[in-house]
Design a protein around this motif. Structure first.
Motif, mmCIF file in Angstrom:
data_model
loop_
_atom_site.group_PDB
_atom_site.id
_atom_site.type_symbol
_atom_site.label_atom_id
_atom_site.label_comp_id
_atom_site.label_asym_id
_atom_site.label_seq_id
_atom_site.Cartn_x
_atom_site.Cartn_y
_atom_site.Cartn_z
ATOM 1 N N LEU A 152 2.443 -27.261 -11.459
ATOM 2 C CA LEU A 152 0.995 -27.492 -11.345
ATOM 3 C C LEU A 152 0.536 -28.058 -12.607
ATOM 4 C CD1 LEU A 152 -1.425 -27.433 -9.429
ATOM 5 C CD2 LEU A 152 -1.974 -25.090 -10.158
ATOM 6 N N LEU A 153 0.882 -27.455 -13.684
ATOM 7 C CA LEU A 153 0.529 -27.871 -15.228
ATOM 8 C C LEU A 153 1.046 -29.333 -15.219
ATOM 9 C CD1 LEU A 153 -1.037 -27.402 -17.508
ATOM 10 C CD2 LEU A 153 1.216 -26.099 -18.532
ATOM 11 N N ARG A 154 2.209 -29.653 -14.953
ATOM 12 C CA ARG A 154 2.736 -30.951 -15.018
ATOM 13 C C ARG A 154 2.068 -31.899 -14.062
ATOM 14 N NH1 ARG A 154 7.727 -28.230 -14.775
ATOM 15 N NH2 ARG A 154 8.321 -28.920 -12.939
ATOM 16 N N MET A 155 1.832 -31.656 -13.066
ATOM 17 C CA MET A 155 1.022 -32.585 -12.287
ATOM 18 C C MET A 155 -0.325 -32.719 -12.507
ATOM 19 S SD MET A 155 2.470 -31.316 -8.648
ATOM 20 C CE MET A 155 1.688 -32.625 -7.426
ATOM 21 N N THR A 156 -1.010 -31.632 -13.016
ATOM 22 C CA THR A 156 -2.265 -31.735 -13.593
ATOM 23 C C THR A 156 -2.398 -32.868 -14.804
ATOM 24 O OG1 THR A 156 -2.927 -29.532 -12.544
ATOM 25 C CG2 THR A 156 -4.420 -30.521 -14.230
ATOM 26 N N ARG A 157 -1.668 -32.587 -15.733
ATOM 27 C CA ARG A 157 -1.460 -33.545 -17.024
ATOM 28 C C ARG A 157 -1.158 -35.021 -16.689
ATOM 29 N NH1 ARG A 157 1.987 -29.419 -21.084
ATOM 30 N NH2 ARG A 157 0.134 -28.181 -21.452
ATOM 31 N N LEU A 158 -0.379 -35.235 -15.475
ATOM 32 C CA LEU A 158 -0.102 -36.434 -15.239
ATOM 33 C C LEU A 158 -1.119 -37.191 -14.447
ATOM 34 C CD1 LEU A 158 2.097 -38.664 -14.970
ATOM 35 C CD2 LEU A 158 2.698 -37.555 -12.788
ATOM 36 N N ILE A 159 -1.827 -36.362 -13.846
ATOM 37 C CA ILE A 159 -3.030 -37.018 -13.197
ATOM 38 C C ILE A 159 -4.042 -37.205 -14.209
ATOM 39 C CG2 ILE A 159 -4.924 -36.230 -11.439
ATOM 40 C CD1 ILE A 159 -2.776 -34.743 -9.861
ATOM 41 N N GLU A 160 -4.372 -36.204 -15.093
ATOM 42 C CA GLU A 160 -5.406 -36.511 -16.196
ATOM 43 C C GLU A 160 -4.960 -37.748 -17.085
ATOM 44 O OE1 GLU A 160 -5.406 -32.825 -17.997
ATOM 45 O OE2 GLU A 160 -7.207 -32.079 -16.813
ATOM 46 N N GLU A 161 -3.822 -37.882 -17.312
ATOM 47 C CA GLU A 161 -3.230 -39.002 -18.114
ATOM 48 C C GLU A 161 -3.371 -40.149 -17.412
ATOM 49 O OE1 GLU A 161 0.879 -40.752 -19.817
ATOM 50 O OE2 GLU A 161 0.817 -38.466 -19.398
ATOM 51 N N LYS A 162 -3.004 -40.366 -16.061
ATOM 52 C CA LYS A 162 -3.276 -41.696 -15.439
ATOM 53 C C LYS A 162 -4.771 -41.751 -14.791
ATOM 54 C CE LYS A 162 0.925 -42.855 -15.933
ATOM 55 N NZ LYS A 162 1.445 -44.068 -16.512
ATOM 56 N N LYS A 163 -5.661 -40.655 -15.152
ATOM 57 C CA LYS A 163 -7.044 -40.745 -14.451
ATOM 58 C C LYS A 163 -6.951 -41.176 -13.010
ATOM 59 C CE LYS A 163 -9.293 -42.342 -18.666
ATOM 60 N NZ LYS A 163 -9.253 -41.029 -19.251
ATOM 61 N N LEU A 164 -5.911 -40.399 -12.178
ATOM 62 C CA LEU A 164 -5.931 -40.677 -10.836
ATOM 63 C C LEU A 164 -6.662 -39.976 -10.017
ATOM 64 C CD1 LEU A 164 -3.924 -41.747 -8.654
ATOM 65 C CD2 LEU A 164 -2.510 -39.955 -8.592
ATOM 66 N N LEU A 165 -7.830 -40.547 -9.345
ATOM 67 C CA LEU A 165 -8.791 -39.858 -8.503
ATOM 68 C C LEU A 165 -9.554 -38.965 -9.303
ATOM 69 C CD1 LEU A 165 -6.659 -39.501 -5.198
ATOM 70 C CD2 LEU A 165 -8.197 -41.431 -5.852
ATOM 71 N N ARG A 216 4.589 -41.388 -6.846
ATOM 72 C CA ARG A 216 5.901 -41.392 -6.642
ATOM 73 C C ARG A 216 6.479 -40.001 -7.667
ATOM 74 N NH1 ARG A 216 6.379 -46.711 -5.374
ATOM 75 N NH2 ARG A 216 6.885 -47.184 -7.876
ATOM 76 N N GLU A 217 5.901 -40.084 -8.845
ATOM 77 C CA GLU A 217 6.185 -38.962 -9.749
ATOM 78 C C GLU A 217 5.817 -37.632 -9.555
ATOM 79 O OE1 GLU A 217 5.692 -39.920 -13.919
ATOM 80 O OE2 GLU A 217 5.414 -42.073 -13.251
ATOM 81 N N LEU A 218 4.489 -37.590 -8.829
ATOM 82 C CA LEU A 218 3.922 -36.424 -8.353
ATOM 83 C C LEU A 218 4.714 -35.865 -7.297
ATOM 84 C CD1 LEU A 218 0.100 -37.409 -8.532
ATOM 85 C CD2 LEU A 218 1.084 -35.615 -10.180
ATOM 86 N N GLU A 219 5.357 -36.808 -6.470
ATOM 87 C CA GLU A 219 6.092 -36.156 -5.159
ATOM 88 C C GLU A 219 7.348 -35.577 -5.584
ATOM 89 O OE1 GLU A 219 7.382 -35.414 -1.414
ATOM 90 O OE2 GLU A 219 5.341 -35.599 -2.361
ATOM 91 N N ALA A 220 7.915 -36.133 -6.714
ATOM 92 C CA ALA A 220 9.227 -35.752 -7.036
ATOM 93 C C ALA A 220 8.962 -34.138 -7.659
ATOM 94 C CB ALA A 220 9.818 -36.636 -8.319
ATOM 95 N N VAL A 221 7.857 -33.996 -8.435
ATOM 96 C CA VAL A 221 7.413 -32.722 -8.741
ATOM 97 C C VAL A 221 7.413 -31.648 -7.672
ATOM 98 C CG1 VAL A 221 5.904 -31.141 -10.302
ATOM 99 C CG2 VAL A 221 6.544 -33.484 -11.209
ATOM 100 N N ARG A 222 6.618 -32.081 -6.731
ATOM 101 C CA ARG A 222 6.392 -31.398 -5.408
ATOM 102 C C ARG A 222 7.858 -31.093 -4.771
ATOM 103 N NH1 ARG A 222 6.198 -30.532 -0.479
ATOM 104 N NH2 ARG A 222 7.304 -32.594 -0.308
ATOM 105 N N SER A 223 8.430 -31.966 -4.737
ATOM 106 C CA SER A 223 9.873 -31.821 -3.935
ATOM 107 C C SER A 223 10.832 -30.821 -4.583
ATOM 108 C CB SER A 223 10.523 -33.085 -3.688
ATOM 109 O OG SER A 223 9.611 -34.111 -2.968
ATOM 110 N N ALA A 224 10.703 -31.029 -6.093
ATOM 111 C CA ALA A 224 11.560 -30.044 -6.695
ATOM 112 C C ALA A 224 11.069 -28.653 -6.694
ATOM 113 C CB ALA A 224 11.667 -30.244 -8.208
ATOM 114 N N LEU A 225 9.650 -28.189 -6.526
ATOM 115 C CA LEU A 225 9.285 -27.042 -6.468
ATOM 116 C C LEU A 225 9.670 -26.349 -5.074
ATOM 117 C CD1 LEU A 225 7.678 -24.691 -7.461
ATOM 118 C CD2 LEU A 225 5.602 -25.736 -6.415
ATOM 119 N N ALA A 226 9.589 -27.214 -3.905
ATOM 120 C CA ALA A 226 9.772 -27.020 -2.456
ATOM 121 C C ALA A 226 10.997 -26.447 -2.400
ATOM 122 C CB ALA A 226 9.330 -28.317 -1.696
#
Length: 776
Positions: A208-221, A254-264
């Protein structure tokens, strides 16, 4: 807020109210689970200052209303009831889009989350998600009176401290606590809002932390959603948000989906679970920690069943439940006819008097015919059933508000599944007229909560087969004309017939057009409550006024159009000459007979004689006069009939008459059925107009029921056939448009028209055969 499982992270909130908001009003959303009392609270806050529409781009009903607190205007937005912000259904998607809209200016400044105090844990699950979205929340712990009676006490001060939001005890039915809840929401609206942050454990938090930082860095939504909330929803497998991220930045998605898939994969191999299940568990864990330590205390009497549980042991019993349910529906019809007979008679007498008065006031001609035959005959015939409709709506409103309607859905679940439908199909069926008096339009909209598209489509296509409020007046009129000795029984049978046909048709559709596996059904049964008189009267009036308004607008327009269609073109002089010549010849023969009869009567009265020969002569002359008058009436009726048959409406009716003749329908009934595609109430008004235009006998009965009962072309068999056909054939125009929008294409509009009418024809034909066997 101090809690070992959570923390608040400082995220820039919104500023204080703008000058425009201070002047024009603050937008506050009203959220909550279904059956939590949210709508009652909304009505108490806004009163008559409500307006209803649809949310942009979707057909989900949007209710807004104005109120005020401390001199500040407030626009309350009543959101659809939901348990979460994951958009499995249209309602859930709408709730999320309203709380986090694309246009930041439309974002509510605060949310009043109405919670059923008896089910606090479930209600707080939605509140957690709203807080994670970054919204300011005030908890309106509703139905506190019921919680107290059940021996439950809630320490709201401790709950507010642990949960990080302010909580208010409310009783929406009486208005208790509502003013305070609104005032607190306004206070929260003036403060910066910060998202709630919960720890989701050692497995989820790093991802969750990795995905949050990536979203903040890319200003995604990030202009619409908090970054951590976006990450959470992606981990939960939110398809809508996944599509939004892919549309905004496909590479980052795609990067976010990779993190999610790994966790799943990790959770599946180590714990045999999924990310969304872990997230739900930790949310409930946070809620349970907030409710510990005496926040909620219950009575020590564990063997005492709640009032609702005691009633359910009887009302939802496997054997007694269905019997009681059928008895309740029959009682509704019985009461409607017994109580409503008197006011219905008064209304019919009023329109009869009005018609006679206008006949005397207006000169004979087109204007008189338009007013008396078109408007009064058409609209009056529809409005005469308002008393029966209001009584029926009154009982239905009581069943809904008391909680019994939900039990009917629960008991019918097993039946629905046997015919390829879903337990969630029950409420749309009931809303559409499963208990007579509903409407297919809100019934179709209610299917949005269904998650299986196949089951939803099968439900939508069969909803118009129910006994909606627009069909009820037609059934009431026909039962009054031909089944006066058992009106309640016939109406009850028609309602059951609607269910039977709908279920059989749905089974056919699920086996052919909408094949697919069934989905599980879970339903919440609200506690029984004694509805308030205000609530019942409000719901009854809303439905009744909708019926009256349609009579004064749509039906009035249709009545005028149909009057014109059944009046023009008039017969030419050449066409009417043979009839008028015969009538004139009969008048010439009647004139000397009248003189001779009057002379004989005067002689008998003057002489006081009982001369047998004169008496015999008088009787003979009187009989000749009656025969000539009957012959004249036949010619006048033939002229009137030919006049109407020559009109545009008559020509259309005659064109389709051979098709419907096997069902016993004449051309006037056929025209009425065609008009019924515009609005089912128009069937009644059209028949009223068609049968009054051809009237020539001053002693002809005033009501349409009496006219049909006296018509030699009508019988119980024809009435039964017509009721079955009206029950099933093409939905009205507005319903067809809603079906087209909800089902997603014009083909479903035409499918519903053609398919339903074909089924109606077959069922009505079968009713004709049965009727002939019973009544000959």
């Amino acid at each position: 807020m101090s809690c070992p499982m959570c923390e608040k992270r400082g995220i820039a909130g919104e500023a204080a109210l703008t000058e425009e908001e201070r002047k024009n009003g603050v937008r506050i959303a009203l959220a909550g689970n279904p059956n939590c009392g949210k709508t009652t609270a909304f009505n108490a806050w806004t009163g008559a200052h409500q307006h209803v529409g649809n949310y942009p781009g979707v057909t989900v009903e949007k209710k807004e209303g104005w109120t005020s607190s401390g001199g500040q205007k407030v626009l309350l937005v009543d959101l659809p009831g939901t348990y979460s912000l994951t958009p499995y259904s249209m309602e859930e998607r709408v709730v999320r889009d309203v709380l986090a809209p694309e246009n930041a200016a439309e974002r509510p400044r605060a949310v009043i989350d109405v919670i059923d105090s008896a089910t606090l844990e479930r209600g707080l699950f939605l509140a957690v998600q709203i807080r994670e979205l970054g919204q300011s929340v005030v908890l309106a712990c509703n139905m506190m009176d019921e919680a107290r009676r059940a021996g439950m006490t809630i320490d709201l001060d401790r709950l507010s401290e642990r949960f990080g939001v302010r909580a208010v005890p409310t009783v929406a039915r009486s208005g208790e606590g509502l003013d305070k809840a609104l005032a607190l929401a306004l206070e929260e609206a003036k403060k910066p809002s910060e998202p709630l942050v919960i720890s989701y454990g050692p497995d989820v938090d790093p991802a969750l932390l990795r995905m949050t930082r990536l979203i903040e860095e890319k200003k995604l939504l990030t202009s619409r959603y908090p970054a951590r909330w976006t990450a959470l929803k992606l981990l939960e497998g939110d398809e809508v948000l996944r599509a939004q991220t892919e549309g905004a930045d496909a590479e980052t998605a795609r990067e976010l989906e990779a993190v999610r898939s790994a966790l799943a994969e990790h959770l599946a191999s180590t714990l045999e679970t999924t990310p969304d299940a872990v997230i739900s568990d930790y949310r409930y864990g946070f809620i349970n920690s907030a409710l510990r330590g005496g926040v909620v205390r219950k009575s020590s009497s564990k063997d005492r069943l709640a009032f609702t549980d005691k009633l359910d042991k009887v009302l939802t019993n496997t054997i007694l439940g269905p019997v009681i349910m059928l008895a309740v529906v029959y009682f509704m019809f019985w009461t409607t006819f017994i109580v409503g007979a008197y006011p219905q008679g008064w209304v019919e007498d009023f329109f009869g008097w009005l018609g006679e008065m206008m006949t005397g006031v207006l000169p004979e001609g087109l204007v008189q015919s338009l007013v008396v035959d078109g408007i009064i005959g058409g609209v009056g015939g529809v409005l005469s059933f308002v008393p029966l409709i209001l009584i029926m709506f009154l009982i239905v409103s009581f069943l809904e508000d008391s909680g019994y309607m939900a039990r009917m859905a629960y008991m019918l679940d097993r039946v629905m599944r046997a015919f390829g439908l879903h337990g969630s199909s029950v409420m749309p069926f009931i809303i559409a007229g499963g208990i007579a008096g509903g409407c297919a339009i809100p019934g179709v909209m209610a299917t949005r909560t269904m998650r299986s598209e196949k089951e939803r489509m099968a439900t939508m296509m069969t909803l118009p087969l129910m006994t909606c409020g627009a069909k009820i007046p037609v059934f009431l009129m026909l039962t009054a004309a031909f089944f006066a000795d058992n009106q309640a029984g016939i109406m009850f049978a028609i309602t059951l017939c609607g269910w039977a046909v709908a279920l059989l048709v749905s089974l056919l559709l699920r086996k052919t057009v909408f094949r697919g596996a069934s989905t599980p059904f879970v339903m919440e049964l609200p506690p029984y409550r004694l509805p308030t008189l205000r609530s019942i009267l409000t719901h009854t009036w809303e439905r009744g006024w909708m019926y009256i308004k349609k009579a004064g607008t749509v039906i009035l327009a249709i009545s005028v159009i149909l009057w014109a269609a059944l009046t023009f073109p008039a017969l030419t002089e050449e066409q009417s000459a043979p009839f008028e010549a015969k009538i004139a010849a009969l008048d010439e023969r009647l004139a000397p007979l009248d003189e001779a009869i009057e002379t004989l009567k005067a002689q008998l009265e003057g002489e006081g004689s009982a001369d047998a020969a004169m008496q015999t002569m008088l009787a003979s002359l009187t009989q000749q006069k009656e025969e000539l008058e009957n012959a004249k009436a036949d010619e006048e009726n033939a002229l009137a009939s030919e006049t109407v048959r020559n009109t545009w409406g008559g020509r259309i009716g005659q064109f389709v008459e051979p098709l419907f003749r096997p069902l016993g329908f004449d051309w006037r009934t056929d025209v009425a059925l065609i008009s019924g595609v515009a609005a089912k109430e128009a069937i009644l008004s059209t028949m009223g107009t068609a049968y009054s235009i051809g009237e020539t006998d001053p002693d002809e009965p005033d009501s349409l029921s009496a006219r049909l009962a006296a018509d030699p072309g009508w019988s119980k068999t024809v009435a039964l056939s017509l009721m079955l056909f009206v029950l099933i054939y093409s939905p009205c125009f507005v319903t067809l448009v809603v079906l087209k929008n909800e089902a997603g294409g014009w083909r479903w509009l035409f499918f519903s028209m053609v398919f339903n009418t074909a089924v109606a024809y077959l069922v009505a034909w079968g009713g004709t055969l049965v009727g002939r066997m019973i009544w000959g």
